[in-house]
Design a protein around this motif. Structure first.
Motif, PDB file in Angstrom:
ATOM      1  N   GLY A  82      50.284  30.559  27.430  1.00 25.18           N
ATOM      2  CA  GLY A  82      51.305  31.180  26.601  1.00 25.18           C
ATOM      3  C   GLY A  82      52.385  31.865  27.398  1.00 25.18           C
ATOM      4  O   GLY A  82      52.454  33.111  27.405  1.00 25.18           O
ATOM      5  N   PHE A 106      53.431  36.373  18.586  1.00 28.73           N
ATOM      6  CA  PHE A 106      52.594  35.364  19.230  1.00 28.73           C
ATOM      7  C   PHE A 106      51.773  34.572  18.211  1.00 28.73           C
ATOM      8  O   PHE A 106      51.302  35.113  17.204  1.00 28.73           O
ATOM      9  CB  PHE A 106      51.642  36.028  20.229  1.00 28.73           C
ATOM     10  N   CYS A 116      46.966  38.076  20.998  1.00 27.59           N
ATOM     11  CA  CYS A 116      47.968  37.484  20.108  1.00 27.59           C
ATOM     12  C   CYS A 116      47.986  38.123  18.722  1.00 27.59           C
ATOM     13  O   CYS A 116      48.942  37.913  17.970  1.00 27.59           O
ATOM     14  CB  CYS A 116      47.736  35.971  19.991  1.00 27.59           C
ATOM     15  N   GLU A 158      48.714  30.415  21.626  1.00 23.11           N
ATOM     16  CA  GLU A 158      49.309  30.917  22.855  1.00 23.11           C
ATOM     17  C   GLU A 158      48.364  31.846  23.615  1.00 23.11           C
ATOM     18  O   GLU A 158      48.692  32.293  24.715  1.00 23.11           O
ATOM     19  CB  GLU A 158      50.625  31.635  22.529  1.00 23.11           C
TER      20      GLU A 158
END
Length: 896
Positions: free
Chosen positions: A229, A218, A202, A222
């Protein structure tokens, strides 16, 4: 300090040249006037005193040159007049100038074009802010002595596992951020369009330092847990192509590999990932099971599947960061006995992955060597012509030396002329390469067997590295072809040269010593050697292409359709996959005109390979083999005969029995001179019995000599099986009919259906591109070699004009003299060809991978190419020799 004083003096001489020159002139004038005054004091008349002073004082120019050399940086002051003089010489001989510049432009342009591609892939930083602070992290694993350490690898052995990434990211103290990503995720968008993407951590975009063009990237939550995610970021190209650039795409649900994802952002224009192939989307790593349902990479601590990309903290060097990460690696070694880990860092480029870098490097070395030989041929040609011109300038150089010019000064001037030619050729070549490289690259890629979803991200526009490379190669080229002629031109006996009344460029060549001729013959020999290497490479590759075009792979291609799909990637369980395979096979077999249906995990000539090792007994040496899981109908459908033993039975195929069929050559390698049927092999963690011997067929690839084994397609590999379908006659619609049947069972299953012959066409396309490149380089080398041979013979004939006239005046026939000249001209061609053949034989194995069954020492190529070269060389020698003999011998003798 002394060096400061010297530097200060040289800077003053450079920046205040006028003051230094006036001071030098005044000092020389002072000494001259003192000498005149001394002569007057001895009673000489004024005119005689001045004349005697001039004689006693000697050449003023020599003292001036010596004083300038003592000040240092004299070459800077001389550069402008040398360039002016060089331009006048080029204007005086426009034919030679155009030939020299165009020859170098061609040679340098080819080198610059290739360097531009390599620079874009391997040297240029990623197109992100402050890319010079980005580094790639490679983890190299090995076993300690005596340990039994193994590793699961996906894509690249230097990748890390999810657990290792978390530890490197959390425990290092040198990186401002460490991101992980898994590239080349091949799937479909909304169950229709093929698309290539990347799974990332992420913080991937944060480490790269880029901002979204639309929406967001992101969030940390997530990537907190597996499957949490289901969000995606689209590339700018996919957003515009598939969604018409609508801003309402944010929040829309798209389907990637049968899994719904929510679009949360769009990447900025110009960013398409961190590998050479463009990514169409990015998804969190925690969604790995959505793209590979049957594999749990995140939960496997021994799985190498993640590439690492980090950003150095301010003031932290790459070496310090590498040492820091190696400390973290040592802690992991302590937790896993037998493991030895080292971490290496490198600047972040598109070719950061070692597997990509090694593949590109291997091909690049061969191509770079070939284009370097072409440039070497061009340099040898120009060196030969400059040697001939140097003989015509012997008197000019002698006059300069007699007037006090220093030899080093003359060499510098002659080299400046060479640098001027190389600079013009280099600029023209680099300029042409900057325009032609993108078009040629895309033309080559369009003829290669590449999937349509693969789009390259390389920026092929030239930058400062390209121009610096062009400048460096032009400078080296100038020295390569200009130094020897400059040294020879200034190595002149003044008395002999001054006695010659011939004007430069007229009969001086007739009076010249044959030293330049010897050098020309050596240059021609070197040219022929380089040309021979390129011609042999082209000959072998063309032979390989001919083998591909006439190839008999050992199985039948006509009227066979190949259907490729990935049930495992589509989320099928083994039981569901087996049921689907059975239903599809029965429905396809019922289609009108279908005569046979077979299944296999690997399609013939499909470019995919499964390899393992098998043993005849526990503890015996392992035999590397390639294997394929096939249904019993595979052999009759493709016309591969079972030469001994039997085929698999239906019961063995359905149950996945531990039985094998070996290709004949494989059986002979494992059990030489023995009957393999009934024997057993240890492999895949079990014992397998050989039940049949099949005829050799090149199902793995044309020209492949890899050992090959067939297993029955039981329930375990059901999710990986593909389908082969044979029709009773030619049917252009068979692939479409089979595809429609499969989609009737599963409308969202991505699949491709095409004639099996298309796999052979893909191999042919690669062979054609490689052979075309080799043929162009070989033809260019042959042309340059012919020019060099022609020039050598023409120059040698001019040097021997008087000798030829005497021979003919004494009664020698034109045929005898012609044979003598041609025979002597072919001597360097013969030893050059022999040297080139020996040199190529030493490196021929490097071409093995693209020769498609042709031996690297193929006797046809090693016979045809030397004969071609010798034939062309004979013609290039005959024409100028015949022209030289066409004149009147009396007129030639009268010149003396």
């Amino acid at each position: 300090m002394r060096w400061i004083t010297i530097l200060d003096r040289r800077c003053r001489a450079l920046l205040r040249r006028g003051v230094a020159e006036r001071g030098l002139e005044a000092e020389l004038g002072f000494h001259r006037e003192r000498q005149i005054a001394a002569n007057l004091a001895e009673g000489m008349p004024l005119a005689e005193a001045r004349r005697q002073a001039a004689l006693d004082f000697g050449g003023v120019e020599g003292f001036t040159e010596a004083a300038r050399e003592a000040r240092g940086l004299a070459w800077v002051h001389d550069l402008v007049p040398d360039l002016r003089f060089g331009l006048r010489l080029l204007r005086r001989s426009p034919g030679f100038s155009a030939f020299a510049v165009l020859t170098l432009a061609l040679g340098i342009g080819i080198n610059v074009a290739l360097f531009t591609v390599l620079c874009a892939a391997a040297l240029r930083p990623l197109p992100v802010p402050k890319a010079e602070r980005l580094v790639t992290v490679a983890q190299h694993l090995a076993s300690t002595p005596g340990a039994d350490f193994s590793r699961n690898v996906h894509d690249d052995p230097t990748f890390v596992s999810w657990l290792e990434y978390r530890r490197y990211a959390a425990e290092n103290r040198s990186l401002g951020g460490l991101a992980a990503y898994s590239p080349f995720v091949d799937t479909t968008l909304d169950n229709r369009a093929p698309i290539l993407g990347t799974m990332t951590s992420c913080n991937y975009f944060a480490v790269l330092g880029i901002r979204p063009a639309l929406g967001r990237f992101f969030a940390p939550d997530e990537c907190a847990t597996a499957g949490a995610g289901a969000v995606a970021v689209l590339s700018d190209a996919v957003w515009r192509r598939e969604f018409a650039g609508e801003r309402g795409v944010l929040g829309r649900t798209i389907v990637l590999n049968r899994t719904p994802f929510t679009v949360i952002g769009v990447a900025p224009p110009g960013f398409a990932g961190t590998v050479p192939v463009a990514s169409g989307f990015w998804a969190p790593l925690t969604m790995q099971r959505a793209f590979s349902p049957n594999f749990n990479f995140i939960g496997d601590p021994n799985q190498s599947w993640l590439a690492l990309l980090g950003r150095l903290k301010p003031g932290v060097s790459m070496a310090r960061a590498a040492a820091d990460l190696n400390v973290v690696a040592a802690r992991m070694n302590a937790l896993q006995p037998g493991r030895r880990t080292s971490v290496a860092l490198a600047g972040a480029t598109y070719l950061a992955m070692p597997s990509l870098r090694s593949a590109v490097s291997s091909a690049s070395v061969l191509i770079l060597a070939a284009v370097a030989l072409v440039l070497l041929l061009a340099c040898a040609n120009l060196a030969g012509f400059l040697l001939a011109r140097a003989e015509g300038r012997r008197k000019e150089v002698a006059v300069r030396l007699a007037l006090g010019a220093r030899r080093g000064r003359l060499i510098r001037q002659l080299l400046t002329e060479s640098v001027l030619i190389a600079a013009l050729g280099g600029f023209a070549g680099a300029l042409a390469a900057s325009f032609a490289t993108p078009a040629l690259f895309h033309l080559a890629m369009s003829h290669l067997p590449i999937a349509p979803e693969f789009h390259f991200t390389l920026r092929l526009a030239p930058d400062w590295r390209t121009w610096l490379y062009a400048f460096a190669i032009a400078l080296l080229t100038a020295i390569a072809f200009g130094l020897a002629p400059a040294l020879r031109a200034t190595r002149t006996e003044l008395t002999e040269a001054m006695k010659s009344g011939a004007a430069p460029g007229q009969t001086a060549a007739l009076r010249a010593k044959p030293g330049a001729g010897r050098w020309q013959r050596r240059l021609v020999g070197a040219q022929v050697a380089a040309c021979m290497i390129l011609l042999l490479a082209a000959g072998l590759l063309l032979r390989g292409l001919g083998r591909v075009l006439r190839a008999d792979p050992g199985f039948q291609l006509a009227n066979v359709a190949a259907v490729k799909y990935d049930l495992a990637g589509a989320g099928y369980t083994p039981a569901r996959a087996q049921a689907f395979q059975q239903q599809l096979a029965s429905r396809v077999a019922a289609l009108p005109g279908v005569s046979a249906v077979a299944q296999a995990t690997l399609l013939p000539l499909g470019g995919s390979h499964d390899l393992t090792g098998v043993r005849t007994a526990t503890g015996a040496p392992s035999h590397p083999v390639e294997y394929n899981s096939v249904s019993p109908s595979f052999f009759p459908l493709l016309g591969i005969a079972i030469q001994h033993g039997r085929n698999f039975t239906t019961v063995e195929a359905e149950s996945g029995a531990h039985v094998l069929i070996l290709a004949r050559s494989t059986a002979q390698r494992i059990w030489p001179g023995q009957d393999a049927v009934g024997k057993t092999l240890d492999g895949w963690g079990a014992e397998w019995r050989v039940v049949g011997i099949a005829a050799d067929a090149q199902v793995a690839g044309l020209g492949s000599t890899t050992s090959y084994i067939y297993r029955p397609a039981g329930p375990d590999p059901a999710a990986d099986l593909k389908m082969l379908v044979r029709s009773r006659g030619a049917s252009a619609t068979l692939p479409q009919e089979v595809a429609a049947t499969a989609r009737a069972l599963d409308p969202s299953l991505p699949l491709t259906a095409a004639p099996l012959a298309a796999n052979l066409a893909a191999t042919e396309a690669l062979a054609k591109v490689v052979s075309a490149l080799a043929a162009v380089l070989g033809g260019l080398a042959l042309l340059l070699a012919v020019i060099g041979i022609y020039g050598m013979v023409a120059y040698a004939a001019s040097l021997r004009g008087r000798e030829i006239g005497i021979r003919m005046a004494l009664g020698a026939g034109r045929g005898e003299v012609l044979a003598l000249v041609v025979r002597q001209a072919l001597a360097p061609v013969l030893w050059g060809a022999a040297l080139g053949m020996a040199g190529f034989a030493a490196v021929a194995l490097a071409l093995t991978g693209v020769l498609y069954g042709v031996s690297p020492w193929d006797p046809v190529a090693f016979t045809a190419m030397p004969l071609l070269l010798l034939s062309v060389a004979l013609l290039a020698s005959y024409l100028p020799a015949r022209r030289a003999l066409a004149g009147d011998p009396v007129a030639v003798l009268r010149c003396d």
